[in-house]
Write an enzyme that holds these catalytic residues in place. Structure first.
Site, PDB file in Angstrom:
ATOM      1  N   LEU A   1       0.861  -1.193   0.000  1.00 46.88           N
ATOM      2  CA  LEU A   1       0.000   0.000   0.000  1.00 46.88           C
ATOM      3  C   LEU A   1       0.895   1.239   0.000  1.00 46.88           C
ATOM      4  CD1 LEU A   1      -1.884  -2.299   1.105  1.00 46.88           C
ATOM      5  CD2 LEU A   1      -3.138  -0.482   2.248  1.00 46.88           C
TER       6      LEU A   1
ATOM      7  N   GLU B   1       0.737   3.963  -2.761  1.00 38.71           N
ATOM      8  CA  GLU B   1       0.337   4.517  -4.061  1.00 38.71           C
ATOM      9  C   GLU B   1       1.326   5.549  -4.575  1.00 38.71           C
ATOM     10  OE1 GLU B   1      -1.728   3.879  -1.638  1.00 38.71           O
ATOM     11  OE2 GLU B   1      -3.405   2.726  -2.471  1.00 38.71           O
TER      12      GLU B   1
ATOM     13  N   GLN C   1      -6.490   0.391  -6.713  1.00 40.85           N
ATOM     14  CA  GLN C   1      -7.535  -0.557  -6.314  1.00 40.85           C
ATOM     15  C   GLN C   1      -8.921   0.095  -6.435  1.00 40.85           C
ATOM     16  OE1 GLN C   1      -7.501  -2.721  -2.284  1.00 40.85           O
ATOM     17  NE2 GLN C   1      -6.635  -4.098  -3.805  1.00 40.85           N
ATOM     18  N   PHE C   2      -8.989   1.330  -6.034  1.00 44.19           N
ATOM     19  CA  PHE C   2     -10.159   2.176  -6.271  1.00 44.19           C
ATOM     20  C   PHE C   2      -9.605   3.537  -6.698  1.00 44.19           C
ATOM     21  CE2 PHE C   2     -11.846  -1.070  -3.586  1.00 44.19           C
ATOM     22  CZ  PHE C   2     -13.195  -1.196  -3.891  1.00 44.19           C
TER      23      PHE C   2
ATOM     24  N   PHE D   1      -8.161   6.206  -4.259  1.00 44.69           N
ATOM     25  CA  PHE D   1      -6.829   6.193  -3.638  1.00 44.69           C
ATOM     26  C   PHE D   1      -5.779   6.937  -4.452  1.00 44.69           C
ATOM     27  CE2 PHE D   1      -9.036   2.442  -1.885  1.00 44.69           C
ATOM     28  CZ  PHE D   1      -9.196   2.960  -0.613  1.00 44.69           C
TER      29      PHE D   1
ATOM     30  N   HIS E   1     -14.862   4.997  -1.736  1.00 42.67           N
ATOM     31  CA  HIS E   1     -14.687   3.961  -2.766  1.00 42.67           C
ATOM     32  C   HIS E   1     -15.635   4.201  -3.936  1.00 42.67           C
ATOM     33  CE1 HIS E   1     -13.003   1.897   0.745  1.00 42.67           C
ATOM     34  NE2 HIS E   1     -12.382   1.103  -0.078  1.00 42.67           N
TER      35      HIS E   1
END
Ligand code: TPP
Ligand code: MG
Length: 675
Positions: free
Chosen positions: A409, A411, A433-434, A437, A478
């Site tokens: 994790l 980014e 992932q979404f 982020f 999200h």
């Protein structure tokens, strides 16, 4: 640009450990010459700044020369990667072997290597793996990790040199990058320039630990401290460390106790220092000590000769740089994006296969990996697990870990890592992932990648896959639509497909583009039925809007999942009221090509824009503004914007459906507007 050639006294740009014994005097004199040149240049730059000939500010490297110059001397400039800090002019000069360009960078004239788009020391030589820094400290570390890894993937025995200050050591990017380099076994020499201060803040107010290098252990790395007061020792330690990193393939951390002989930048008066502190710092200047050691070794005559030759070289180079014409704004807008590139794709799959959008993207990624060795696919949980939405399912199995890799994790450093890879010829496809982020990587995406070509002339081919949008009860963090926020920054391209075939086409088009491209993938479209997908020779038409429905009453522009709601609303008006709309799926959000839509507007005289992003500062505002500016006289009525409410995305389905447009609310809004 013609500058005087670099004198022979700077003949040695590569120092190996053996040189410190076999040709010690020559090696040390040469190192001193480079350090002297760096010091004299920094001092001269400061003078020019005070005379108003250099604008902005200047952050000098006075005191840091032993470190920056020594690192550049021990590096293999033919293969290694570096990002110098704002105290690293000496390193830049050695890396390039000349001076003129660097002076022009400060003068911000027509000889500037950044074409004066950037100033001060925000340059590099990206085609020779010297990565140009951005102001945001800590951001460069992961780019060095990426470019070094890229070199290694290409089979080259490269190492990276990543410089950062004691101040930068507190940034999240620093931690992410150290972790990433350790995790992926990327051989980077992380060099902390601990000069005791971040601007005015002493280290005692920055961290509560006796040292910075010991943090290396927490990442599974080794490290050491290095006292920079003796340049000979700095050369020896860096040469050894470089060899160690090259041989072990593991990153290493050096906390260099270095010097900042002046304030933070030209204007800093150092009022925050204790009485006598500046004098003490300046008394510790390593350069006079180095000089004295050379004199003591019987080299005084050669030292004096090289000093006067260095001064003459600096002045003659300046004389060539100063009269150069100023920077010109001509062509500036054309350089925002790297020129477009095209790949000769195999015409496969030839036979249409019925696929969901998720499967179409998976097919597309397989095609990229199979046909282009430059492709890497990375993101969180994208390997064994196949991604949160299973878009990358099976890729690890078929293409293997080096090319399909899970990231932690992180980014921000993940994107910096991808930028470094892209700088060196790789073409990473990065999955968030979404989409939400992406804010974690805002600096890297919006300021580093997006500006890369404009300021350095080097392409930055990246695809950012962004699963976005709501309607799935995923809540505020999200479900967002971030296109208007992200595209408020120049330098990004963006595609937003609404069908499986368009998603397949968009992936190919985004991939072959030599710029960072945002690929918005609405999560509710991933599994919205199966549709035929095949290689489409016309896939580049994805950069244009698609004309979905013919009609007379108004021109409707939408994109993403809203296209389907808009189409349903149009069908309703056709069936119930005999009213028809010209419906466009915008598909390409940047660059915006509105010609077909403008032509429609000239015919219909009415405009409706429908999107899921929030209304205020939403993408519709830009669309309406542009079309109004262009086609003002065509309008028969005020344009209609249908968008989400200006709220965070609420969680419960009842709340979310009140928040975002749907078929019914679109029909209602249009009916009210029609009056
Ligand atoms: C992330 C970030 N925050 C704030 C700044 C503003 N700023 C520029 S230099 C600096 C101090 C940097 O200190 P350090 O990393 O120790 O480098 P030094 O200037 O001492 O060489 C600050 C706060 C910045 N450039 N980047
Ligand atoms: Mg500092």
């Amino acid at each position: 640009m013609t500058f005087p050639p670099t004198p022979a006294l700077f003949g040695q740009r590569d120092v190996r450990i053996a040189d410190l014994t076999t040709r010690r005097n020559d090696t040390l004199l040469n190192a001193y010459a480079w350090m002297r040149l760096a010091r004299d240049s920094d001092n001269r730059i400061l003078e020019l700044f005070r005379q108003g000939l250099i604008r902005g500010t200047v952050t000098g490297g006075q005191g840091n020369e032993p470190l920056a110059v020594a690192a550049a001397l021990v590096a293999d400039k033919n293969t290694d990667v570096v990002s110098f800090s704002h105290r690293g002019l000496g390193g830049h000069i050695v890396w390039s072997g000349h001076l003129g360009d660097h002076l022009c960078q400060y003068l911000a004239n027509s000889g500037s290597p950044t074409r004066a788009r950037e100033g001060n020391i925000h340059h590099g030589d990206p085609s020779h793996r010297s990565l140009p820094m951005i102001s945001h400290l800590g951001a460069m570390l992961s780019t060095v990790v990426g470019a070094t890894d890229s070199q290694r993937r290409l089979g080259k025995p490269a190492i990276g040199f990543a410089f950062f200050g004691d101040g930068a050591s507190s940034t999240g990017d620093t931690h992410e990058s150290l972790n990433l380099a350790a995790l992926l076994s990327v051989p980077v020499l992380f060099i902390i320039e601990n000069n005791g201060y971040a601007y005015s803040t002493p280290v005692a107010e920055q961290f509560n630990a006796p040292s910075l290098w010991e943090r290396a252990r927490g990442y599974g790395l080794d490290g050491r401290a290095l006292d920079c007061s003796d340049p000979t020792e700095v050369l020896r330690v860096l040469a050894e460390a470089a060899e160690r990193v090259r041989n072990t393939g593991r990153a290493y951390v050096i906390e260099a106790r270095t010097f900042r002989l002046r304030g933070h930048a030209a204007y800093d008066t150092c009022d925050y220092l204790a009485p006598g502190e500046l004098d003490a710092i300046q008394a510790a200047d390593p350069l006079p000590k180095f000089r004295a050691s050379l004199v003591a070794a019987g080299l005084e005559t050669r030292v004096e000769a090289l000093e006067s030759e260095t001064r003459a070289f600096l002045e003659s180079t300046l004389s060539a740089a100063l009269p150069l014409p100023p920077a010109s704004p001509v062509g500036m807008a054309d350089d925002l994006y790297a020129p477009s590139t095209q790949i000769n794709w195999a015409p496969t799959p030839a036979q249409p296969e019925k696929l969901t959008m998720a499967q179409a993207l998976n097919r597309g990624l397989r095609k990229l990996l199979a046909e282009q060795s430059a492709t890497l696919v990375m993101g969180q949980d994208i390997a064994t697990y196949g991604g949160a939405f299973k878009v990358t399912e099976g890729l690890l199995h078929d293409f293997g870990r080096p090319r399909v890799l899970n990231t932690p994790l992180c980014e921000s450093s993940m994107v910096g890592y991808a930028i470094g890879l892209a700088n060196n010829g790789h073409r990473p496809v990065v999955e968030f992932q979404f989409a939400d982020f992406v804010t974690e990587a805002a600096t890297q995406v919006l300021l580093n990648a997006a500006t890369y070509h404009f300021r350095s002339g080097q392409p930055c081919p990246l695809v950012f896959r962004l699963p976005c949008g709501g309607g799935l009860t995923f809540g505020s963090f999200h479900s967002q639509e971030l296109e208007s926020a992200l595209l408020a920054f120049p330098g990004l391209k963006a595609l937003y497909p609404s069908t499986p075939q368009d998603a397949f086409n968009a992936l190919l088009a985004a991939y072959e583009d030599s710029n960072p491209v945002l690929l918005f993938e609405h999560k509710a479209l991933y599994r919205r039925g199966k549709h035929p997908v095949a290689f489409d020779a016309d896939f580049r038409s994805i950069w244009q809007a698609a004309h979905l429905l013919q009609g007379d009453y108004a021109t409707v522009v939408s994109y993403g999942e809203m296209v389907h709601h808009a189409a349903a609303a149009c069908a309703y008006f056709r069936d119930e009221y005999d009213t028809t709309f010209d419906l466009f799926d915008l598909r390409a959000l940047a660059p915006l090509r509105l010609d077909a839509i403008a032509a429609s507007l000239r015919r219909t005289g009415r405009l409706i824009v429908i999107h899921e992003g929030r209304r205020t500062h939403g993408f519709g505002a830009e669309l309406v503004a542009r079309l109004t500016e262009k086609e003002f006289t065509a309008f028969k009525s005020a344009p209609l914007r249908i968008a989400s409410l200006d709220l965070p995305v609420p969680f419960a389905p009842e709340l979310e459906s009140a928040f975002r447009p749907n078929q019914e609310s679109i029909i209602e809004a249009i009916a009210n507007w029609m009056g």
